[in-house]
Scaffold this motif. Structure first.
Motif, PDB file in Angstrom:
ATOM      1  N   ASP A  81       1.695   3.549   0.846  1.00 46.14           N
ATOM      2  CA  ASP A  81       0.862   4.484   0.083  1.00 46.14           C
ATOM      3  C   ASP A  81      -0.560   4.402   0.634  1.00 46.14           C
ATOM      4  OD1 ASP A  81      -0.080   6.264  -1.747  1.00 46.14           O
ATOM      5  OD2 ASP A  81      -0.103   4.862  -3.444  1.00 46.14           O
ATOM      6  N   TRP A  82      -0.832   5.221   1.658  1.00 46.61           N
ATOM      7  CA  TRP A  82      -2.126   5.171   2.338  1.00 46.61           C
ATOM      8  C   TRP A  82      -3.247   5.594   1.391  1.00 46.61           C
ATOM      9  CZ3 TRP A  82      -1.176   2.351   6.244  1.00 46.61           C
ATOM     10  CH2 TRP A  82      -0.044   2.535   7.036  1.00 46.61           C
ATOM     11  N   PRO A  83      -4.450   5.063   1.587  1.00 45.60           N
ATOM     12  CA  PRO A  83      -5.551   5.348   0.661  1.00 45.60           C
ATOM     13  C   PRO A  83      -6.079   6.782   0.768  1.00 45.60           C
ATOM     14  CG  PRO A  83      -6.339   4.056   2.510  1.00 45.60           C
ATOM     15  CD  PRO A  83      -4.851   4.111   2.644  1.00 45.60           C
ATOM     16  N   ARG A  84      -6.562   7.300  -0.365  1.00 46.04           N
ATOM     17  CA  ARG A  84      -7.283   8.562  -0.408  1.00 46.04           C
ATOM     18  C   ARG A  84      -8.761   8.257  -0.113  1.00 46.04           C
ATOM     19  NH1 ARG A  84      -2.628   9.721  -0.545  1.00 46.04           N
ATOM     20  NH2 ARG A  84      -1.550  11.107  -2.020  1.00 46.04           N
ATOM     21  N   PRO A  85      -9.553   9.259   0.213  1.00 42.38           N
ATOM     22  CA  PRO A  85     -10.954   9.001   0.551  1.00 42.38           C
ATOM     23  C   PRO A  85     -11.758   8.350  -0.572  1.00 42.38           C
ATOM     24  CG  PRO A  85     -10.545  11.360   0.342  1.00 42.38           C
ATOM     25  CD  PRO A  85      -9.218  10.686   0.370  1.00 42.38           C
ATOM     26  N   GLU A  86     -11.333   8.543  -1.834  1.00 37.77           N
ATOM     27  CA  GLU A  86     -12.070   7.950  -2.957  1.00 37.77           C
ATOM     28  C   GLU A  86     -11.632   6.515  -3.259  1.00 37.77           C
ATOM     29  OE1 GLU A  86      -8.611  10.364  -4.587  1.00 37.77           O
ATOM     30  OE2 GLU A  86     -10.198  10.632  -3.074  1.00 37.77           O
ATOM     31  N   ALA A  87     -10.661   5.979  -2.506  1.00 40.54           N
ATOM     32  CA  ALA A  87     -10.187   4.608  -2.739  1.00 40.54           C
ATOM     33  C   ALA A  87     -11.330   3.616  -2.566  1.00 40.54           C
ATOM     34  CB  ALA A  87      -9.053   4.284  -1.777  1.00 40.54           C
ATOM     35  N   SER A  88     -11.314   2.580  -3.393  1.00 40.09           N
ATOM     36  CA  SER A  88     -12.406   1.606  -3.378  1.00 40.09           C
ATOM     37  C   SER A  88     -12.310   0.656  -2.191  1.00 40.09           C
ATOM     38  CB  SER A  88     -12.393   0.784  -4.666  1.00 40.09           C
ATOM     39  OG  SER A  88     -11.261  -0.061  -4.686  1.00 40.09           O
ATOM     40  N   LEU A  89     -13.403  -0.034  -1.945  1.00 46.60           N
ATOM     41  CA  LEU A  89     -13.444  -1.054  -0.897  1.00 46.60           C
ATOM     42  C   LEU A  89     -12.367  -2.108  -1.136  1.00 46.60           C
ATOM     43  CD1 LEU A  89     -14.766  -2.600   1.476  1.00 46.60           C
ATOM     44  CD2 LEU A  89     -16.438  -3.486  -0.155  1.00 46.60           C
ATOM     45  N   ALA A  90     -12.219  -2.537  -2.370  1.00 45.38           N
ATOM     46  CA  ALA A  90     -11.220  -3.558  -2.695  1.00 45.38           C
ATOM     47  C   ALA A  90      -9.809  -3.075  -2.398  1.00 45.38           C
ATOM     48  CB  ALA A  90     -11.345  -3.952  -4.167  1.00 45.38           C
ATOM     49  N   GLU A  91      -9.518  -1.806  -2.691  1.00 45.10           N
ATOM     50  CA  GLU A  91      -8.187  -1.257  -2.412  1.00 45.10           C
ATOM     51  C   GLU A  91      -7.902  -1.252  -0.917  1.00 45.10           C
ATOM     52  OE1 GLU A  91      -6.921   2.289  -4.950  1.00 45.10           O
ATOM     53  OE2 GLU A  91      -9.102   2.257  -5.267  1.00 45.10           O
ATOM     54  N   VAL A  92      -8.861  -0.829  -0.129  1.00 47.84           N
ATOM     55  CA  VAL A  92      -8.668  -0.773   1.324  1.00 47.84           C
ATOM     56  C   VAL A  92      -8.493  -2.182   1.883  1.00 47.84           C
ATOM     57  CG1 VAL A  92      -9.694  -0.094   3.528  1.00 47.84           C
ATOM     58  CG2 VAL A  92      -9.967   1.378   1.524  1.00 47.84           C
TER      59      VAL A  92
ATOM     60  N   LEU B  82      -2.822  -5.511   8.802  1.00 47.78           N
ATOM     61  CA  LEU B  82      -3.321  -4.428   9.644  1.00 47.78           C
ATOM     62  C   LEU B  82      -4.787  -4.657  10.010  1.00 47.78           C
ATOM     63  CD1 LEU B  82      -1.811  -1.434   7.617  1.00 47.78           C
ATOM     64  CD2 LEU B  82      -0.935  -2.386   9.755  1.00 47.78           C
ATOM     65  N   VAL B  83      -5.213  -4.002  11.078  1.00 44.34           N
ATOM     66  CA  VAL B  83      -6.636  -4.008  11.419  1.00 44.34           C
ATOM     67  C   VAL B  83      -7.235  -2.613  11.258  1.00 44.34           C
ATOM     68  CG1 VAL B  83      -6.513  -5.989  12.958  1.00 44.34           C
ATOM     69  CG2 VAL B  83      -6.124  -3.704  13.876  1.00 44.34           C
ATOM     70  N   ALA B  84      -6.426  -1.644  10.847  1.00 40.90           N
ATOM     71  CA  ALA B  84      -6.908  -0.292  10.579  1.00 40.90           C
ATOM     72  C   ALA B  84      -5.915   0.407   9.662  1.00 40.90           C
ATOM     73  CB  ALA B  84      -7.067   0.502  11.878  1.00 40.90           C
ATOM     74  N   VAL B  85      -6.418   1.268   8.783  1.00 39.50           N
ATOM     75  CA  VAL B  85      -5.537   2.048   7.900  1.00 39.50           C
ATOM     76  C   VAL B  85      -5.965   3.515   7.928  1.00 39.50           C
ATOM     77  CG1 VAL B  85      -4.955   0.159   6.332  1.00 39.50           C
ATOM     78  CG2 VAL B  85      -6.968   1.555   5.872  1.00 39.50           C
ATOM     79  N   PRO B  86      -5.005   4.421   7.928  1.00 37.94           N
ATOM     80  CA  PRO B  86      -5.340   5.851   7.875  1.00 37.94           C
ATOM     81  C   PRO B  86      -5.775   6.252   6.471  1.00 37.94           C
ATOM     82  CG  PRO B  86      -2.964   5.562   7.848  1.00 37.94           C
ATOM     83  CD  PRO B  86      -3.549   4.198   8.043  1.00 37.94           C
ATOM     84  N   VAL B  87      -6.668   7.226   6.405  1.00 38.23           N
ATOM     85  CA  VAL B  87      -7.113   7.788   5.120  1.00 38.23           C
ATOM     86  C   VAL B  87      -6.615   9.230   5.076  1.00 38.23           C
ATOM     87  CG1 VAL B  87      -9.100   8.333   3.664  1.00 38.23           C
ATOM     88  CG2 VAL B  87      -9.166   6.324   5.163  1.00 38.23           C
ATOM     89  N   VAL B  88      -5.879   9.574   4.020  1.00 35.75           N
ATOM     90  CA  VAL B  88      -5.270  10.902   3.920  1.00 35.75           C
ATOM     91  C   VAL B  88      -5.704  11.585   2.624  1.00 35.75           C
ATOM     92  CG1 VAL B  88      -3.269  10.232   5.297  1.00 35.75           C
ATOM     93  CG2 VAL B  88      -3.187   9.971   2.814  1.00 35.75           C
ATOM     94  N   ASP B  89      -5.624  12.913   2.595  1.00 33.51           N
ATOM     95  CA  ASP B  89      -5.936  13.633   1.362  1.00 33.51           C
ATOM     96  C   ASP B  89      -4.657  13.898   0.571  1.00 33.51           C
ATOM     97  OD1 ASP B  89      -4.658  15.770   2.584  1.00 33.51           O
ATOM     98  OD2 ASP B  89      -6.497  16.890   3.004  1.00 33.51           O
ATOM     99  N   GLU B  90      -4.789  14.640  -0.520  1.00 41.07           N
ATOM    100  CA  GLU B  90      -3.635  14.872  -1.397  1.00 41.07           C
ATOM    101  C   GLU B  90      -2.545  15.696  -0.720  1.00 41.07           C
ATOM    102  OE1 GLU B  90      -6.716  18.055  -2.069  1.00 41.07           O
ATOM    103  OE2 GLU B  90      -6.675  15.861  -1.886  1.00 41.07           O
ATOM    104  N   ASN B  91      -2.885  16.391   0.365  1.00 36.06           N
ATOM    105  CA  ASN B  91      -1.895  17.194   1.092  1.00 36.06           C
ATOM    106  C   ASN B  91      -1.376  16.493   2.355  1.00 36.06           C
ATOM    107  OD1 ASN B  91      -2.035  19.478  -0.681  1.00 36.06           O
ATOM    108  ND2 ASN B  91      -4.032  19.966   0.241  1.00 36.06           N
ATOM    109  N   GLN B  92      -1.683  15.188   2.450  1.00 39.58           N
ATOM    110  CA  GLN B  92      -1.225  14.366   3.575  1.00 39.58           C
ATOM    111  C   GLN B  92      -1.793  14.814   4.919  1.00 39.58           C
ATOM    112  OE1 GLN B  92       0.804  11.354   3.477  1.00 39.58           O
ATOM    113  NE2 GLN B  92      -0.107  11.623   1.455  1.00 39.58           N
ATOM    114  N   HIS B  93      -3.066  15.247   4.895  1.00 43.08           N
ATOM    115  CA  HIS B  93      -3.787  15.499   6.144  1.00 43.08           C
ATOM    116  C   HIS B  93      -4.570  14.232   6.484  1.00 43.08           C
ATOM    117  CE1 HIS B  93      -3.772  19.923   4.706  1.00 43.08           C
ATOM    118  NE2 HIS B  93      -2.724  19.694   5.484  1.00 43.08           N
ATOM    119  N   LEU B  94      -4.566  13.846   7.750  1.00 42.41           N
ATOM    120  CA  LEU B  94      -5.312  12.663   8.177  1.00 42.41           C
ATOM    121  C   LEU B  94      -6.801  13.006   8.243  1.00 42.41           C
ATOM    122  CD1 LEU B  94      -5.256   9.712   9.252  1.00 42.41           C
ATOM    123  CD2 LEU B  94      -5.081  10.691  11.560  1.00 42.41           C
ATOM    124  N   LEU B  95      -7.612  12.284   7.459  1.00 38.23           N
ATOM    125  CA  LEU B  95      -9.054  12.528   7.418  1.00 38.23           C
ATOM    126  C   LEU B  95      -9.820  11.585   8.333  1.00 38.23           C
ATOM    127  CD1 LEU B  95      -9.516  12.957   3.557  1.00 38.23           C
ATOM    128  CD2 LEU B  95      -9.124  14.730   5.279  1.00 38.23           C
ATOM    129  N   GLY B  96      -9.287  10.401   8.527  1.00 35.21           N
ATOM    130  CA  GLY B  96      -9.980   9.399   9.324  1.00 35.21           C
ATOM    131  C   GLY B  96      -9.260   8.072   9.218  1.00 35.21           C
TER     132      GLY B  96
END
Length: 410
Positions: free
Chosen positions: A356-367, A376-390
């Motif tokens: 369950d990849w984080p949304r952009p509003e996910a907190s520092l603690a969640e990430v 992991l050393v990196a995690v993708p951030v996705v929006d509600e439509n499963q587009h990769l934001l960063g």
């Protein structure tokens, strides 16, 4: 002190390893501290600036050096680990005297590019000679070189002498950006800015990313706005956004308006998120591939030398468009997984997307929790439509978890 060369040039000492009496390395020599009192007293060597574990720079009195040559420096082993703080009566030989504009006895202008130190019969160390290059009379370039006694040149004791950075930049070529940033932090503001102005945009961007926020703002403030915008464009978008967030809104907007539109768009998007969220920490330039890409394609992309280790650790498969925000995010593959498969294999065959990849509003603690839970050393951030934001990398998470101003106490 043991037998050794009677004259040593500072340029050959900088970067050399420093050892304790049993042969264990304690750090690297980064500069020589001298006292340049006036034009009639020979400059005396006070000690060494040694970089120890964690990039902390400490002062080692010259009396604790038992052997010194261009191959190694041996000490008594006693180091005070308090961070080096330069006093007003002290001068850094490499960082403050190299490239200084001086004049020869006949009035000829010249540039100082090296300094030699010697030990006298009382075992004290002094500046003995200096290497200078005359200015080319017609073109202003480096002309005839000379090695002269220290008192045969004028300008060593001047605090206002003009100074370039050519020799010092050559010495910094092999240093990591974090080490250069650390060295600049310890310099007087005037000398720091003389060096900064000589960096290329890309190198300055790399160094800025490693500086404390206050120093970033100081450096950006002395640059012409157009050049400041160019440097920001060379920075990772998340670092550029963090820096612009420290500036007055009007200044930040002016710089954004001068940046390339594509770079500015990425930075504006990052500035729209709260600082300690996934959106505020992410970079918008991960390694993205389409579903038809092979392992060979992926490996070619992660070989890019300018790609950070954390970003190169993962590749992300998405439907077009491949620029963030992308089409539908299909999954990610770790670099190690790529190495286990034949080059002709499609990356889409080995990707994982059961987290369950984080949304952009996910907190520092969640990430941070996701990074730790899945190693992991990196995690993708996705929006509600499963587009990769960063992508949020572990170094950016650590940057926010460490105490504010941690770079200033290294």
């Amino acid at each position: 002190m043991s037998s050794q060369p009677t004259r040593i040039f500072v340029s050959r000492l900088v970067g050399q390893s420093v050892f304790d009496p049993v042969g264990d390395q304690v750090g690297k020599l980064r500069d020589i501290v001298v006292s340049v009192r006036n034009a009639t007293q020979r400059p005396r060597v006070l000690g060494l600036v040694v970089e120890v574990l964690g990039r902390r720079r400490v002062f080692l009195p010259i009396t604790r050096v038992t052997s010194m040559d261009s191959g190694q420096i041996i000490t008594t082993g006693v180091l005070n680990l308090r961070r080096f703080q330069q006093r007003s009566t002290e001068t850094l030989a490499a960082h403050e005297l190299f490239d200084r504009q001086v004049t020869l006895g006949d009035g000829t202008p010249a540039t100082l590019y090296d300094i030699a130190i010697e030990q006298d019969p009382r075992r004290d160390w002094y500046v003995s000679t200096v290497a200078v290059a005359e200015h080319h009379k017609r073109f202003g370039r480096r002309g005839t070189s000379h090695v002269l006694e220290w008192d045969e040149v004028h300008g060593l004791a001047s605090e206002t002498a003009a100074q370039g950075a050519t020799t010092l930049l050559a010495m910094m070529d092999e240093m990591r950006p974090a080490d250069i940033a650390n060295a600049l932090r310890d310099l007087p503001p005037k000398r720091r800015m003389e060096i900064v102005r000589e960096f290329g945009d890309e190198q300055l961007a790399d160094v800025l990313e490693e500086m404390p926020e206050a120093l970033q703002v100081e450096v950006l403030g002395i640059l012409d706005p157009s050049r400041g915008a160019d440097v920001l464009g060379e920075m990772d978008p998340d670092d550029a956004a963090d820096l612009l967030g420290e500036l007055p809104a009007q200044t930040a907007e002016e710089l954004l308006s001068l940046m390339e539109p594509e770079d500015a768009e990425d930075v504006r998007r990052l500035l729209s998120y709260e600082e300690r969220t996934a959106g505020g920490m992410m970079t918008t330039e991960p390694v993205v591939l389409d579903p038809g890409a092979t392992i060979a394609d992926a490996l070619a992309l992660v070989r890019e030398p300018e790609l950070s280790v954390a970003l190169a650790s993962m590749v992300y498969v998405c439907r077009p468009p491949l620029e963030t925000p992308t089409g539908r995010f299909l999954g990610a593959a770790h670099f190690q997984a790529l190495l286990r498969e034949p080059p002709s294999t499609l990356v889409s065959q080995i990707i994982v997307n059961d987290i369950d990849w984080p949304r952009p509003e996910a907190s520092l603690a969640e990430v941070a929790g996701l990074l730790a839970a899945y190693n992991l050393v990196a995690v993708p951030v996705v929006d509600e439509n499963q587009h990769l934001l960063g992508v949020v990398t572990i170094d950016d998470v650590l940057d926010h978890l460490l105490p504010k101003g941690w770079r200033e106490h290294g």
